[in-house]
Design a protein around this motif. Structure first.
Motif, PDB file in Angstrom:
ATOM      1  N   SER A 165       0.754  -1.280  -0.035  1.00  0.00           N
ATOM      2  CA  SER A 165       0.024  -0.006   0.158  1.00  0.00           C
ATOM      3  C   SER A 165       0.908   1.407  -0.116  1.00  0.00           C
ATOM      4  N   LYS A 166       2.250   1.229   0.362  1.00  0.00           N
ATOM      5  CA  LYS A 166       3.135   2.435   0.264  1.00  0.00           C
ATOM      6  C   LYS A 166       4.397   1.929   0.006  1.00  0.00           C
ATOM      7  N   ARG A 167       5.106   2.455  -0.791  1.00  0.00           N
ATOM      8  CA  ARG A 167       6.474   1.870  -1.203  1.00  0.00           C
ATOM      9  C   ARG A 167       7.492   3.140  -0.882  1.00  0.00           C
ATOM     10  N   ARG A 168       8.805   2.957  -0.765  1.00  0.00           N
ATOM     11  CA  ARG A 168       9.759   3.954  -0.662  1.00  0.00           C
ATOM     12  C   ARG A 168      10.749   3.700  -1.778  1.00  0.00           C
ATOM     13  N   HIS A 169      11.084   4.750  -2.584  1.00  0.00           N
ATOM     14  CA  HIS A 169      12.305   4.646  -3.314  1.00  0.00           C
ATOM     15  C   HIS A 169      13.512   4.733  -2.758  1.00  0.00           C
ATOM     16  N   ILE A 170      14.348   3.981  -3.045  1.00  0.00           N
ATOM     17  CA  ILE A 170      15.667   3.769  -2.264  1.00  0.00           C
ATOM     18  C   ILE A 170      16.737   3.909  -3.113  1.00  0.00           C
ATOM     19  N   ARG A 183       4.474   0.065   3.830  1.00  0.00           N
ATOM     20  CA  ARG A 183       3.486  -0.449   4.302  1.00  0.00           C
ATOM     21  C   ARG A 183       2.671  -1.226   3.522  1.00  0.00           C
ATOM     22  N   THR A 184       1.864  -2.256   4.142  1.00  0.00           N
ATOM     23  CA  THR A 184       1.020  -3.178   3.575  1.00  0.00           C
ATOM     24  C   THR A 184      -0.232  -3.019   3.757  1.00  0.00           C
ATOM     25  N   ALA A 185      -1.512  -3.852   3.117  1.00  0.00           N
ATOM     26  CA  ALA A 185      -2.617  -4.051   3.519  1.00  0.00           C
ATOM     27  C   ALA A 185      -3.135  -5.199   3.075  1.00  0.00           C
TER      28      ALA A 185
END
Length: 346
Positions: A165-170, A183-185
């Motif tokens: 549900s939410k990702r982060r560019h690394i 984050r997950t759902a």
């Protein structure tokens, strides 16, 4: 409903433009879920694909879309009997639809793949037809948004759909962007009964911290850079390092391993830094891929098991990229890569 709260930067799909557009054929507007019938009408077939994007036929199947065409954003809708997962590319130039039937519990996951590739307007027309055909039962409702499918999981009562549900560019490897799960759902595909054991297992599983899981929509993180640059056969993921392999098996049985719906995820480490050396800007990347076979704490997992799997097998790759010679083609970039392999053998 989905848990926990999802990211909010995904666009919603409005039905307003559809209502003002061309009239939907009357036979598709009369009660019930008649979404299968739309593909027999020429005005609803894909029309926006150029010759460079797809074959000339009016239906494009998943076999054409390999790893570089993976869906990057998704919106989940539901009726009283089914879920509809609408996935689309970053450029929003094509849309795909996956249908998941709701169940009463114990049985497996019932998934139907729509082989058609839609434009934005065409998928809006499809959603409105489903909404209109289910008005008597509450219509079509938006459930959640997602950046990818982690898989399907069952404890006691029934299956859950597990989503990013939410990702982060690394970081990036050449033109390919790499993300971490933030984050997950999860969405139950059945009507929960509230059993104590189900609640306990659900809290244990969905309470896990997945921030050390990484994925890329356009690059195969399960293989080394050398493999990606030299392998000439049809791309296949190394399932040793694909930690959601078991979870996506019900989906792979329907759409195939190379489908745009499959998003391989690795577990381990990813760190990237920039440096300047003799007028060249360099990206230095460290990727550690942990094998999903015979993994666990060092106290419990040692040596080699009966299948020849070494305990806590980790492949660590050091990549140096000359950013001064950037390109949209991976093989045209100056790279240096060094791979180390380790395992716990007393």
């Amino acid at each position: 409903s989905a848990h926990p709260q999802e990211g909010t930067d995904l666009p919603d799909v409005s039905f307003a433009e559809v209502r003002e557009g061309p009239q939907v054929p009357p036979e598709l507007r009369s009660g019930g879920e008649h979404e299968e019938d739309y593909e027999h009408h020429s005005d609803l077939r894909p029309s926006n694909l150029s010759p460079n994007d797809a074959p000339a036929n009016d239906r494009v199947y998943d076999s054409f879309y390999q790893s570089n065409m993976r869906l990057q954003k998704m919106i989940l809708y539901e009726t009283t009997t089914r879920f509809y997962l609408v996935g689309y590319a970053k450029e929003k130039n094509y849309f795909r639809v996956l249908k998941v039937h709701k169940s009463t519990g114990g049985e497996g996951v019932d998934i139907d793949l729509d082989p058609i590739v839609y434009s934005g307007r065409e998928v809006q027309k499809l959603l409105y037809m489903i909404h209109d055909g289910n008005r008597h039962a509450g219509g079509l409702k938006k459930t959640t948004t997602s950046y990818g499918i982690i898989g399907f999981i069952k404890f006691i009562e029934g299956y859950y759909l597990f989503l990013v549900s939410k990702r982060r560019h690394i970081g990036s490897i050449g033109p390919h962007q790499v993300y971490a799960i933030d984050r997950t759902a999860y969405v139950p595909l059945f009507q929960p009964q509230g059993k104590d054991h189900e609640q306990r297992y659900k809290q244990l599983f969905f309470g896990m911290d997945l921030r050390d899981f990484y994925f890329s929509y356009t690059y195969d993180l399960t293989h080394s850079l050398q493999h990606s640059l030299t392998y000439t056969q049809k791309p296949e993921y190394d399932d040793r390092f694909m930690w959601n392999h078991f979870l996506v098996e019900p989906l792979m049985q329907v759409v195939g391993k190379s489908s745009c719906w499959i998003l391989p995820m690795i577990h381990g480490y990813f760190q990237q830094s920039s440096a300047s050396l003799t007028g060249h800007v360099l990206n230095v990347t460290v990727i550690a891929r942990r094998s999903r076979h015979f993994a666990g704490t060092r106290f419990l997992k040692r040596g080699v098991n009966e299948q020849g799997r070494v305990a806590n097998d980790v492949e660590t790759e050091h990549i140096v990229e000359d950013v001064s010679h950037s390109s949209q083609r991976l093989c045209a970039i100056r790279f240096s890569s060094y791979v180390q392999i380790r395992g716990s053998i007393p």
